[in-house]
Design a protein around this motif. Structure first.
Motif, PDB file in Angstrom:
ATOM      1  N   SER A  20       0.847  -1.190   0.000  1.00  0.00           N
ATOM      2  CA  SER A  20       0.000   0.000   0.000  1.00  0.00           C
ATOM      3  C   SER A  20       0.881   1.237   0.000  1.00  0.00           C
ATOM      4  O   SER A  20       1.881   1.304   0.725  1.00  0.00           O
ATOM      5  CB  SER A  20      -0.898   0.018   1.246  1.00  0.00           C
ATOM      6  OG  SER A  20      -1.513   1.272   1.405  1.00  0.00           O
ATOM      7  N   ARG A  21       0.526   2.234  -0.814  1.00  0.00           N
ATOM      8  CA  ARG A  21       1.336   3.451  -0.895  1.00  0.00           C
ATOM      9  C   ARG A  21       1.506   4.116   0.473  1.00  0.00           C
ATOM     10  O   ARG A  21       2.516   4.762   0.739  1.00  0.00           O
ATOM     11  CB  ARG A  21       0.693   4.443  -1.864  1.00  0.00           C
ATOM     12  CG  ARG A  21       0.769   4.025  -3.311  1.00  0.00           C
ATOM     13  CD  ARG A  21       2.179   4.106  -3.866  1.00  0.00           C
ATOM     14  NE  ARG A  21       2.682   5.492  -3.920  1.00  0.00           N
ATOM     15  CZ  ARG A  21       3.904   5.819  -4.309  1.00  0.00           C
ATOM     16  NH1 ARG A  21       4.765   4.874  -4.631  1.00  0.00           N
ATOM     17  NH2 ARG A  21       4.278   7.080  -4.342  1.00  0.00           N
ATOM     18  N   LYS A  22       0.532   3.918   1.356  1.00  0.00           N
ATOM     19  CA  LYS A  22       0.636   4.498   2.691  1.00  0.00           C
ATOM     20  C   LYS A  22       1.751   3.843   3.503  1.00  0.00           C
ATOM     21  O   LYS A  22       2.183   4.382   4.519  1.00  0.00           O
ATOM     22  CB  LYS A  22      -0.699   4.374   3.423  1.00  0.00           C
ATOM     23  CG  LYS A  22      -1.821   5.207   2.811  1.00  0.00           C
ATOM     24  CD  LYS A  22      -3.116   5.050   3.587  1.00  0.00           C
ATOM     25  CE  LYS A  22      -4.238   5.883   2.958  1.00  0.00           C
ATOM     26  NZ  LYS A  22      -5.517   5.719   3.700  1.00  0.00           N
ATOM     27  N   ASP A  23       2.203   2.652   3.048  1.00  0.00           N
ATOM     28  CA  ASP A  23       3.257   1.923   3.758  1.00  0.00           C
ATOM     29  C   ASP A  23       4.621   2.094   3.096  1.00  0.00           C
ATOM     30  O   ASP A  23       5.542   1.320   3.364  1.00  0.00           O
ATOM     31  CB  ASP A  23       2.919   0.423   3.808  1.00  0.00           C
ATOM     32  CG  ASP A  23       1.683   0.122   4.620  1.00  0.00           C
ATOM     33  OD1 ASP A  23       1.443   0.830   5.612  1.00  0.00           O
ATOM     34  OD2 ASP A  23       0.960  -0.837   4.269  1.00  0.00           O
ATOM     35  N   LEU A  70       3.462  -7.269   0.858  1.00  0.00           N
ATOM     36  CA  LEU A  70       3.669  -6.711   2.193  1.00  0.00           C
ATOM     37  C   LEU A  70       2.304  -6.447   2.827  1.00  0.00           C
ATOM     38  O   LEU A  70       1.642  -5.450   2.528  1.00  0.00           O
ATOM     39  CB  LEU A  70       4.480  -5.413   2.105  1.00  0.00           C
ATOM     40  CG  LEU A  70       5.807  -5.497   1.334  1.00  0.00           C
ATOM     41  CD1 LEU A  70       6.552  -4.167   1.423  1.00  0.00           C
ATOM     42  CD2 LEU A  70       6.678  -6.629   1.865  1.00  0.00           C
ATOM     43  N   TRP A  71       1.879  -7.385   3.675  1.00  0.00           N
ATOM     44  CA  TRP A  71       0.577  -7.230   4.327  1.00  0.00           C
ATOM     45  C   TRP A  71       0.705  -6.281   5.514  1.00  0.00           C
ATOM     46  O   TRP A  71       1.684  -6.308   6.260  1.00  0.00           O
ATOM     47  CB  TRP A  71       0.049  -8.573   4.806  1.00  0.00           C
ATOM     48  CG  TRP A  71      -0.333  -9.534   3.726  1.00  0.00           C
ATOM     49  CD1 TRP A  71       0.192 -10.759   3.486  1.00  0.00           C
ATOM     50  CD2 TRP A  71      -1.349  -9.342   2.736  1.00  0.00           C
ATOM     51  NE1 TRP A  71      -0.417 -11.355   2.409  1.00  0.00           N
ATOM     52  CE2 TRP A  71      -1.367 -10.506   1.925  1.00  0.00           C
ATOM     53  CE3 TRP A  71      -2.236  -8.302   2.443  1.00  0.00           C
ATOM     54  CZ2 TRP A  71      -2.243 -10.652   0.858  1.00  0.00           C
ATOM     55  CZ3 TRP A  71      -3.109  -8.456   1.373  1.00  0.00           C
ATOM     56  CH2 TRP A  71      -3.112  -9.613   0.599  1.00  0.00           C
ATOM     57  N   SER A  72      -0.333  -5.475   5.691  1.00  0.00           N
ATOM     58  CA  SER A  72      -0.401  -4.551   6.823  1.00  0.00           C
ATOM     59  C   SER A  72      -1.868  -4.241   7.081  1.00  0.00           C
ATOM     60  O   SER A  72      -2.751  -4.648   6.309  1.00  0.00           O
ATOM     61  CB  SER A  72       0.352  -3.255   6.513  1.00  0.00           C
ATOM     62  OG  SER A  72      -0.350  -2.500   5.528  1.00  0.00           O
ATOM     63  N   ALA A  73      -2.134  -3.517   8.140  1.00  0.00           N
ATOM     64  CA  ALA A  73      -3.521  -3.124   8.428  1.00  0.00           C
ATOM     65  C   ALA A  73      -4.096  -2.312   7.283  1.00  0.00           C
ATOM     66  O   ALA A  73      -5.307  -2.316   7.048  1.00  0.00           O
ATOM     67  CB  ALA A  73      -3.571  -2.322   9.727  1.00  0.00           C
ATOM     68  N   VAL A  81      -3.775  -4.446  -3.795  1.00  0.00           N
ATOM     69  CA  VAL A  81      -2.845  -5.409  -3.189  1.00  0.00           C
ATOM     70  C   VAL A  81      -3.444  -6.811  -3.204  1.00  0.00           C
ATOM     71  O   VAL A  81      -2.765  -7.797  -3.517  1.00  0.00           O
ATOM     72  CB  VAL A  81      -2.478  -4.975  -1.756  1.00  0.00           C
ATOM     73  CG1 VAL A  81      -1.601  -6.041  -1.078  1.00  0.00           C
ATOM     74  CG2 VAL A  81      -1.755  -3.630  -1.770  1.00  0.00           C
ATOM     75  N   ARG A  82      -4.696  -6.916  -2.892  1.00  0.00           N
ATOM     76  CA  ARG A  82      -5.344  -8.238  -2.904  1.00  0.00           C
ATOM     77  C   ARG A  82      -5.316  -8.851  -4.307  1.00  0.00           C
ATOM     78  O   ARG A  82      -5.081 -10.053  -4.468  1.00  0.00           O
ATOM     79  CB  ARG A  82      -6.793  -8.132  -2.407  1.00  0.00           C
ATOM     80  CG  ARG A  82      -6.908  -8.029  -0.893  1.00  0.00           C
ATOM     81  CD  ARG A  82      -8.372  -7.896  -0.505  1.00  0.00           C
ATOM     82  NE  ARG A  82      -8.540  -7.849   0.936  1.00  0.00           N
ATOM     83  CZ  ARG A  82      -9.080  -8.808   1.669  1.00  0.00           C
ATOM     84  NH1 ARG A  82      -9.496  -9.917   1.098  1.00  0.00           N
ATOM     85  NH2 ARG A  82      -9.226  -8.679   2.969  1.00  0.00           N
ATOM     86  N   ASP A  83      -5.607  -8.033  -5.313  1.00  0.00           N
ATOM     87  CA  ASP A  83      -5.592  -8.545  -6.683  1.00  0.00           C
ATOM     88  C   ASP A  83      -4.197  -9.014  -7.079  1.00  0.00           C
ATOM     89  O   ASP A  83      -4.034 -10.057  -7.726  1.00  0.00           O
ATOM     90  CB  ASP A  83      -6.069  -7.464  -7.660  1.00  0.00           C
ATOM     91  CG  ASP A  83      -7.574  -7.255  -7.606  1.00  0.00           C
ATOM     92  OD1 ASP A  83      -8.263  -8.124  -7.033  1.00  0.00           O
ATOM     93  OD2 ASP A  83      -8.057  -6.244  -8.134  1.00  0.00           O
ATOM     94  N   GLU A  84      -3.177  -8.239  -6.708  1.00  0.00           N
ATOM     95  CA  GLU A  84      -1.806  -8.620  -7.038  1.00  0.00           C
ATOM     96  C   GLU A  84      -1.394  -9.882  -6.291  1.00  0.00           C
ATOM     97  O   GLU A  84      -0.744 -10.776  -6.850  1.00  0.00           O
ATOM     98  CB  GLU A  84      -0.871  -7.443  -6.719  1.00  0.00           C
ATOM     99  CG  GLU A  84      -1.069  -6.272  -7.693  1.00  0.00           C
ATOM    100  CD  GLU A  84      -0.536  -4.945  -7.176  1.00  0.00           C
ATOM    101  OE1 GLU A  84      -0.663  -3.935  -7.893  1.00  0.00           O
ATOM    102  OE2 GLU A  84       0.004  -4.916  -6.042  1.00  0.00           O
ATOM    103  N   ALA A  85      -1.792  -9.975  -5.014  1.00  0.00           N
ATOM    104  CA  ALA A  85      -1.494 -11.183  -4.240  1.00  0.00           C
ATOM    105  C   ALA A  85      -2.218 -12.391  -4.829  1.00  0.00           C
ATOM    106  O   ALA A  85      -1.673 -13.499  -4.895  1.00  0.00           O
ATOM    107  CB  ALA A  85      -1.899 -10.974  -2.782  1.00  0.00           C
TER     108      ALA A  85
END
Length: 664
Positions: A20-23, A70-73, A81-85
Motif C-alpha cells: 500500500s502506498r501508505k506503507d 507486504l501485508w499490513s492493516a 494489493v489483494r488482486d496482485e497477491a
C-alpha cells in the motif's frame, strides 16, 4: 509456469513488490534489501511519467518470477494489493510478509507468513536473512513451498480406474475434489478402487463459520452471515457430511477459528469473506483442516451480484467433493453432492437480500418488535418472488411466533390462520422443504392443539432435515410431547442426542435436551443439561424454571426456590415460587405469588395456574383451569401429556379425556 521462464539468460529474476502506498516508508527497506541482493525489483515507484499504469503494472506482475506482498492493516483493505497477491497465488510464486503483524486475509493464509514487524531495516539482521531465504526458496522451489498453491491446478491425476466417473463430475470438479489426495501419489486411484473403503455410515465432519463482512458497511453484515448460513443449509443435505450447526454462543467469544473447530469436534472449517457493492460481489472462501491448518481448497470469486447463487452452488459442490473424496468413490461423491441442490430458493437477488435481512432479525429473537420486522422482510421477499417457498415458510414461522406472544384471542386466531396459509403455500411450492413442514406442524400443534394432524408434517421434516440440527431439534421437541407413544419419546431422546453431537455449543439445544429429559422424569439429566445451557448463555429463558421443577420433583423445595428466584421469565418464576413456598410451609408467600400470577397474566396463564393447583392437591380446580385453557387453545397444553407437575391429575377421568382430545 516455472519461475525460470521469467528470467532471460544472463539477467536477474524479476521480483514484483506489492504494498500500500501508505506503507511506502516501511516498504523501502524491503525493496532496498532485494535490490542490494542482486534481484531486479519492480515496484510502482519505478513508473515513469506518462506511462500507462495499468498496462505496465500488469505486464510486470505477469512476468515476475516472484510476487512479494507486504501485508499490513492498510494493505489488507486494498483491492489492488489483494488482486496482485491473488495473481501471485494463482501463479504459485507468492511470498507474503507482514510488516506490522497483521495476519494475511482469508484466501492467503495457507502460505507461511513471515513476520518482519520488528525489523530495523538493517541488511545484516536476522529478519533480512529470513526475507532472502523465503524469496530464494520460492524461486528455486526448495522444500517448504506449498505443493499445490491454492487456485492453481495440482499435478495431473493418476490414471483412473476402469470404472468411468459419473457424468455429473466435470474435470474441474475432479481436480478440485482431488486436492489433498493428488500429492500422495496414486491416492485417487486407490480411492476409486475402494482401497480406502466407503462404508455407508461414514461421514466427514465440518463447520461453516460466519463469513467476514468486508464491505466497510456494518449494515451489510446480514449478507455475509446469510451467505454462510445458506451454504451451511445446502451442505447439511449431503448425507456424507456431518455439518455442525451454527451457534452464537458466548462459548466461542474470543476463540480463533481452529479453537472453535476443536470445540465443535469437527475435522474441517469452511470460512470466507464477502465484499460487495450494488453491482458486483467478491466472495473468498477456503476449506481448512482443523488439525495442522492444511488448506484443502481456496478460491476467490469476482462476479456480478446476480451470479451470487452460482457462486454459492459452486462453493458447496467443491467443498463437498473435496471432503467426500476421502471416504467415497467418484460416483458416490457425485450422488452425495447432488443431494445438496437448493430447495425452495429464488433467483431474485432483491428477494434473496430481503430474505437474509429477515433471517438476521429472526436470529436476534429479541421479542415481538424484531419478529414483526422480520415478518416485513419475508413479506417483501414474497412480493418480489411469489414462488419463493423458503420465504413463505419463514413468514409462517414469524406469524406463529407473534401469535404465541399475543394475548388477544381474536388476534391470535387471525395470526395462526395466516400462518397456516403461508405454511401450506410453502409446501405447495416445494414439498421437499423441511421448514415448510415444520412451520405447518407448529401451527397445527401449537395453534390448533391438533397433534394428530401435525404428526405427518414433523415426520416429513425428520426425513427432509436429516442433517439440520435446528430442524431435528424442532422434531424431537414435538415427539417428546406425546404420552402413550413410547416409540416417539424414545426417538425424541435419540434425536436430541444427535442434535447435541452436531451442536455442542448451542444453549438452546441443551435447553431442549433438558425439557425432553424432564418429560422422561430423568431429573438429574434435566439439571445437567440446563446448567450446561446456562453456562453457554447465562441469560437463557426458562432454563432455571426447568431446574426448579426438577428440584421440586426430587423433594428439594429450598433449591427449587433458589432456581425460581433467578428465572428470567416472570410467569415461570411466579409459578415455581408459588409451589416451592407452599412446599416449605410459607403459605403467605405462596398465596402472594399465585395471586400475582393471576393478576398479571389472567387467561394468558391458565396452564401455569393449573400446574400450581395440581401441586396444591386441588384436582377439581386444576381440571377446570385446564378445560378453560383448552377452550382458549392455550399452547401450554402441549406439555400436558408428560408434564410431571400434572402427575396428581393422571388418574382422573376428566384428565384422560382431555389427553384424548389433545391427541397425546
Amino acid at each position: 509456469m516455472d519461475s525460470g521462464d521469467n528470467t532471460a539468460p544472463g539477467t536477474h529474476p524479476l521480483l514484483f513488490v506489492s504494498y500500500s502506498r501508505k506503507d511506502l516508508e516501511r516498504a523501502r527497506p524491503v525493496i532496498d534489501l532485494l535490490e542490494g541482493s542482486g534481484f531486479e525489483v519492480w515496484w510502482d515507484g519505478r513508473l515513469e511519467g506518462g506511462e500507462n499504469y495499468l498496462q505496465t503494472t500488469e505486464a510486470a506482475l505477469e512476468n515476475a518470477a516472484c510476487v512479494v506482498v507486504l501485508w499490513s492493516a492498510t494493505s489488507v483493505a486494498s483491492h489492488w494489493v489483494r488482486d496482485e497477491a491473488q495473481r501471485g497465488r494463482e501463479r504459485g510464486c507468492l511470498v507474503p510478509l507482514t510488516i506490522d503483524g497483521t495476519m494475511a486475509p482469508l484466501g492467503f493464509r495457507q502460505f507461511q507468513l513471515l513476520d518482519i514487524s520488528g525489523w530495523d531495516g538493517r541488511a545484516e539482521s536476522a529478519e533480512a536473512a529470513r526475507i532472502l531465504v523465503a524469496v530464494r526458496a520460492r524461486l528455486g522451489g526448495e522444500p517448504g513451498a506449498p505443493a499445490i498453491p491454492a487456485g492453481q491446478p495440482p499435478a495431473p491425476l493418476p490414471p483412473a480406474a476402469p470404472t468411468a466417473p459419473s457424468p455429473a463430475l466435470s474435470r474441474r470438479t475432479l481436480v478440485l475434489g482431488g486436492i489433498g489426495l493428488a500429492a500422495v501419489g496414486g491416492g485417487i486411484g486407490a480411492w476409486q478402487t475402494g482401497l480406502f473403503g466407503s462404508p455407508a455410515s461414514a461421514a466427514i465432519s465440518m463447520v461453516v463459520l460466519p463469513f467476514a463482512n468486508e464491505t466497510g458497511d456494518p449494515d451489510k453484515k446480514f449478507f455475509s452471515d446469510g451467505l454462510a448460513r445458506e451454504l451451511r443449509t445446502i451442505l447439511s443435505r449431503n448425507p456424507r457430511l456431518k455439518v455442525a450447526a451454527p451457534t452464537s454462543s458466548s462459548a466461542i467469544a474470543g476463540a480463533d477459528d481452529f479453537e472453535i473447530g476443536r470445540k465443535l469436534g469437527v475435522g474441517s472449517i469452511l470460512r470466507g469473506s464477502v465484499q460487495r457493492d450494488t453491482a458486483r460481489v467478491r466472495v473468498t472462501a477456503e476449506l481448512v483442516a482443523v488439525e495442522g491448518g492444511l488448506v484443502r481448497w481456496a478460491e476467490t470469486y469476482d462476479r456480478a451480484l446476480e451470479d451470487v447463487f452460482a457462486v454459492q452452488s459452486e462453493i458447496a459442490e467443491t467443498v463437498a467433493l473435496s471432503l467426500v473424496a476421502e471416504i467415497a468413490t467418484n460416483r458416490e461423491a457425485a450422488q452425495a453432492a447432488a443431494a445438496q441442490k437448493d430447495i425452495g430458493g429464488t433467483q431474485s437477488v432483491a428477494a434473496y437480500e430481503a430474505f437474509l435481512r429477515g433471517f438476521a432479525l429472526y436470529d436476534l429473537g429479541a421479542g415481538e418488535e424484531t419478529d414483526r420486522a422480520a415478518l416485513a422482510q419475508f413479506d417483501a421477499a414474497i412480493a418480489l418472488d411469489a414462488r419463493y417457498a423458503a420465504a413463505h415458510a419463514m413468514r409462517a414461522t414469524m406469524l406463529s411466533g407473534i401469535a404465541n406472544a399475543a394475548t388477544d384471542q381474536a388476534e391470535v386466531r387471525a395470526l395462526y390462520d395466516q400462518a397456516t396459509g403461508a405454511a401450506e403455500q410453502a409446501i405447495a411450492l416445494e414439498p421437499r422443504l423441511a421448514q415448510g413442514h415444520i412451520a405447518l406442524g407448529f401451527v397445527l400443534s401449537n395453534g390448533q392443539l391438533n397433534r394428530r394432524a401435525a404428526l405427518p408434517h414433523y415426520q416429513a421434516a425428520e426425513k427432509l432435515a436429516a442433517g439440520d440440527a435446528d430442524g431435528l431439534r424442532a422434531v424431537a421437541t414435538f415427539y417428546s410431547y406425546g404420552t402413550g407413544q413410547a416409540a416417539e419419546r424414545e426417538r425424541a431422546r435419540q434425536m436430541i442426542g444427535e442434535v447435541l453431537e452436531r451442536d455442542p455449543l448451542n444453549a438452546r439445544a441443551f435447553r431442549s435436551a433438558g425439557n425432553i429429559a424432564l418429560f422422561g422424569r430423568d431429573y438429574a439429566a434435566v439439571i445437567e443439561h440446563m446448567e450446561r445451557a446456562l453456562a453457554l448463555n447465562p441469560s437463557l429463558a426458562s432454563a432455571q424454571f426447568a431446574i426448579a421443577i426438577a428440584r421440586l420433583m426430587q423433594g428439594d423445595a429450598a433449591a427449587a426456590l433458589l432456581a425460581a428466584k433467578v428465572e428470567r421469565v416472570p410467569i415461570f418464576q411466579l409459578t415455581a415460587r408459588a409451589i416451592a413456598h407452599a412446599r416449605l410451609g410459607d403459605a403467605a408467600a405462596a398465596d402472594a405469588a399465585f395471586a400475582r400470577l393471576v393478576a398479571d397474566y389472567g387467561d394468558a396463564g391458565l396452564y401455569q395456574q393449573a400446574q400450581v393447583q395440581a401441586q396444591r392437591a386441588a384436582p377439581p380446580v386444576a381440571l377446570a383451569l385446564l378445560e378453560k385453557a383448552y377452550a382458549a387453545r392455550d399452547p401450554g397444553l402441549l406439555w400436558t401429556g408428560n408434564d410431571p407437575m400434572l402427575d396428581p391429575l393422571r388418574a382422573e377421568a376428566r384428565f384422560k379425556d382431555l389427553l384424548s382430545r389433545l391427541g397425546s
